[in-house]
Motif scaffolding. Structure first.
Motif, PDB file in Angstrom:
ATOM      1  N   ALA A  97       0.784  -1.265   0.006  1.00  0.00           N
ATOM      2  CA  ALA A  97      -0.158   0.080  -0.014  1.00  0.00           C
ATOM      3  C   ALA A  97       0.933   1.330   0.124  1.00  0.00           C
ATOM      4  O   ALA A  97       0.403   2.157  -0.418  1.00  0.00           O
ATOM      5  CB  ALA A  97      -1.130  -0.099   1.324  1.00  0.00           C
ATOM      6  N   GLY A  98       2.067   1.344   0.471  1.00  0.00           N
ATOM      7  CA  GLY A  98       3.002   2.235   0.587  1.00  0.00           C
ATOM      8  C   GLY A  98       3.960   2.486  -0.619  1.00  0.00           C
ATOM      9  O   GLY A  98       4.608   3.340  -0.699  1.00  0.00           O
ATOM     10  N   THR A  99       3.766   1.432  -1.596  1.00  0.00           N
ATOM     11  CA  THR A  99       4.626   1.632  -2.744  1.00  0.00           C
ATOM     12  C   THR A  99       3.937   2.286  -3.768  1.00  0.00           C
ATOM     13  O   THR A  99       2.863   1.988  -4.301  1.00  0.00           O
ATOM     14  CB  THR A  99       4.755   0.244  -3.296  1.00  0.00           C
ATOM     15  N   VAL A 100       4.589   3.371  -3.998  1.00  0.00           N
ATOM     16  CA  VAL A 100       4.100   4.363  -5.275  1.00  0.00           C
ATOM     17  C   VAL A 100       5.035   4.625  -6.300  1.00  0.00           C
ATOM     18  O   VAL A 100       6.111   4.676  -6.458  1.00  0.00           O
ATOM     19  CB  VAL A 100       3.973   5.860  -4.469  1.00  0.00           C
ATOM     20  N   PHE A 101       4.103   4.550  -7.531  1.00  0.00           N
ATOM     21  CA  PHE A 101       4.935   4.638  -8.767  1.00  0.00           C
ATOM     22  C   PHE A 101       4.711   6.193  -9.158  1.00  0.00           C
ATOM     23  O   PHE A 101       3.911   6.819  -8.964  1.00  0.00           O
ATOM     24  CB  PHE A 101       4.212   3.960  -9.981  1.00  0.00           C
TER      25      PHE A 101
END
Length: 130
Positions: A97-101
């Motif tokens: 959920a905290g992995t942002v592209f």
């Protein structure tokens, strides 16, 4: 450490030739038949064959907006996008959920600066970026 073709030393066990072979663009010869060395990675990175094949497959079979449709192409594109997010999070040991592209380094730095740092900064604070 060995230095193939007079280049900088390499790490033991790091096969420069096999890594170069994964990038079709690096097979070019330039300037009096010299091997291409591409160092402008801050602007554009070259893609290995595996990425080129994945992009080709995506554009031929799944090209659609992610998270914006309910039709078959959008569903496949969204699943591929989310599967990639989960795989990258696992690789980095991060929360999915905290992995942002982001589109690139500048956008990523600005996102962190404005969303996380700005509310915490005080007069006289400095931000250093290497």
């Amino acid at each position: 450490m060995n230095a193939p073709d007079g280049l900088a030393p390499t790490l033991p066990g790091f096969d420069v030739a096999s890594v170069r072979a994964q990038f079709p663009v690096l097979a070019q010869r330039v300037h009096d038949d010299r091997r291409l060395a591409y160092l402008d990675n801050a602007a554009t990175t070259q893609k290995p064959e595996a990425v080129l094949q994945a992009l080709d497959h995506y554009y031929r079979h799944d090209n659609s907006n992610v998270h914006r449709g309910v039709h078959a192409l959008a569903a496949r594109a969204t699943k591929g996008y989310e599967d990639a997010r989960a795989r990258i999070a696992r690789f980095a040991g991060a929360d999915v959920a905290g992995t942002v592209f982001t589109r690139g380094t500048t956008e990523a730095i600005n996102l962190v600066a404005y969303s996380y740092l700005l509310p915490r900064l005080e007069a006289g604070d400095e931000i250093l970026v290497t």
